[in-house]
Design a protein around this motif. Structure first.
Motif, short mmCIF file in Angstrom:
data_model
loop_
_atom_site.label_atom_id
_atom_site.label_comp_id
_atom_site.label_asym_id
_atom_site.label_seq_id
_atom_site.Cartn_x
_atom_site.Cartn_y
_atom_site.Cartn_z
N THR A 158 -12.56 -12.48 -8.76
CA THR A 158 -13.97 -12.70 -9.07
C THR A 158 -14.32 -14.14 -8.76
N GLY A 159 -15.59 -14.37 -8.47
CA GLY A 159 -16.05 -15.72 -8.18
C GLY A 159 -17.26 -15.69 -7.27
N GLY A 197 -14.60 -22.34 0.08
CA GLY A 197 -13.62 -22.65 -0.95
C GLY A 197 -13.30 -21.50 -1.88
N PHE A 198 -13.81 -20.30 -1.57
CA PHE A 198 -13.48 -19.13 -2.38
C PHE A 198 -13.13 -17.95 -1.48
N GLY A 209 -8.82 -19.34 -9.97
CA GLY A 209 -9.66 -20.52 -10.08
C GLY A 209 -11.04 -20.26 -10.66
N SER A 210 -11.36 -19.00 -10.94
CA SER A 210 -12.64 -18.66 -11.58
C SER A 210 -12.52 -18.55 -13.09
N VAL A 261 -8.81 -24.23 -2.33
CA VAL A 261 -9.38 -22.90 -2.13
C VAL A 261 -9.01 -22.05 -3.34
N ASN A 262 -10.02 -21.41 -3.91
CA ASN A 262 -9.85 -20.53 -5.06
C ASN A 262 -9.56 -19.11 -4.56
#
Length: 281
Positions: free
Chosen positions: A33-34, A39-40, A8-9, A28-29
């Motif tokens: 990386t992010g 949510g991550f 999701g990043s 949720v990602n």
């Protein structure tokens, strides 16, 4: 829905996370990386233990998911060595699919690729516009993995008839800031022939994902996902005659209509692109 988005990043992933949340879903990602925060979850998806643990639940983040959107991958050929691309992408996809099954998740949508259609079309396509009807023609290690992922999905849904896996064969992902370069493509028909002058706006990519998640079905299916038009101002008949003379035509080309057929996605998923580079430049 409670949705996990792997990768999701990334370029498409960021838009997908935003648009799925805007549609009222909890997202949720899961990515390597992010930005740290709600949510991550940072996950090494090449590690099956981390993958299934993150899908089953993470303290203070989530307690499980209804669906998985799998986008995580080395996103193109030539970024890493062929063997690194193969090992990473096939392992990550198997880990995500298997972890989802073990967690009881029956709704999986993931990023396949236009590359399985035969890109960069140094060998001309069997007909134009191209569609999902002819066998995959991978021409790179990256594309080979995408083909094998589709074959993996076919077998998993055979083992588990309640499972749904939808492969979206995304065209070249673009954001609005990319469109300033598009008028320059007209000068050389060969510069973008590698994917039949196609692209997909990231926002329409997110729309296709949401449509696929909401599709009430089981089993496996694949869909080409592209914009409704090409990257070119030059008309399709002129481009095809110049670059692919002698290739049979399958239906009308339209003036600037996409040559990556999205007819199946329109008919089955209700997908309808809303964004064009022509509205931004």
């Amino acid at each position: 829905m409670r949705i996990a988005v792997t990768g999701g990043s990334g370029k498409l992933g960021r838009t997908v996370v935003r648009e799925l949340r805007a549609a009222g879903n909890t997202v949720v990602n899961l990515d390597a990386t992010g930005e740290r925060g709600p949510g991550f979850v940072r996950v090494d998806l090449t590690d099956y233990g981390q993958t299934i643990d993150a899908i089953l639940g993470v303290n203070d983040q989530h307690d499980g998911f209804d669906a998985i959107v799998h986008l995580a991958a080395i996103p193109a050929p030539g970024i890493l060595s062929d063997v690194a691309t193969f090992h990473n992408n096939i392992r990550v996809t198997y880990n995500v699919f298997q972890a989802a099954r073990r967690a009881g998740i029956r709704n999986i949508v993931y990023a396949s690729s236009e590359t399985v259609l035969g890109l960069p079309f140094d060998v001309p396509p069997p007909y134009i516009p191209v569609d999902e009807d002819y066998p995959a023609r991978p021409e790179s290690t990256y594309s080979l993995v995408k083909h094998l992922e589709e074959q993996l999905a076919i077998e998993l849904v055979r083992w588990d008839p309640a499972l749904k896996i939808v492969a979206l064969r995304f065209s070249n992902v673009m954001n609005p800031e990319d469109y300033a370069a598009f008028p320059g493509f007209d000068a050389d028909a060969l510069a973008r022939k590698w994917n039949l002058w196609g692209y997909i706006d990231g926002r329409d990519g997110a729309q296709a994902i949401l449509r696929a998640l909401e599709w009430d079905t089981t089993g496996f299916d694949r869909f080409i996902i592209a914009a409704a038009d090409t990257v070119m101002s030059r008309p399709n008949d002129e481009l095809v005659a110049e670059v692919f003379p002698g290739v049979p035509l399958k239906g009308e080309l339209g003036v600037n209509d996409t040559l990556l057929s999205i007819a199946k996605a329109r008919q089955v998923l209700g997908y309808e692109p809303k964004h064009s580079w022509r509205d931004e430049v």
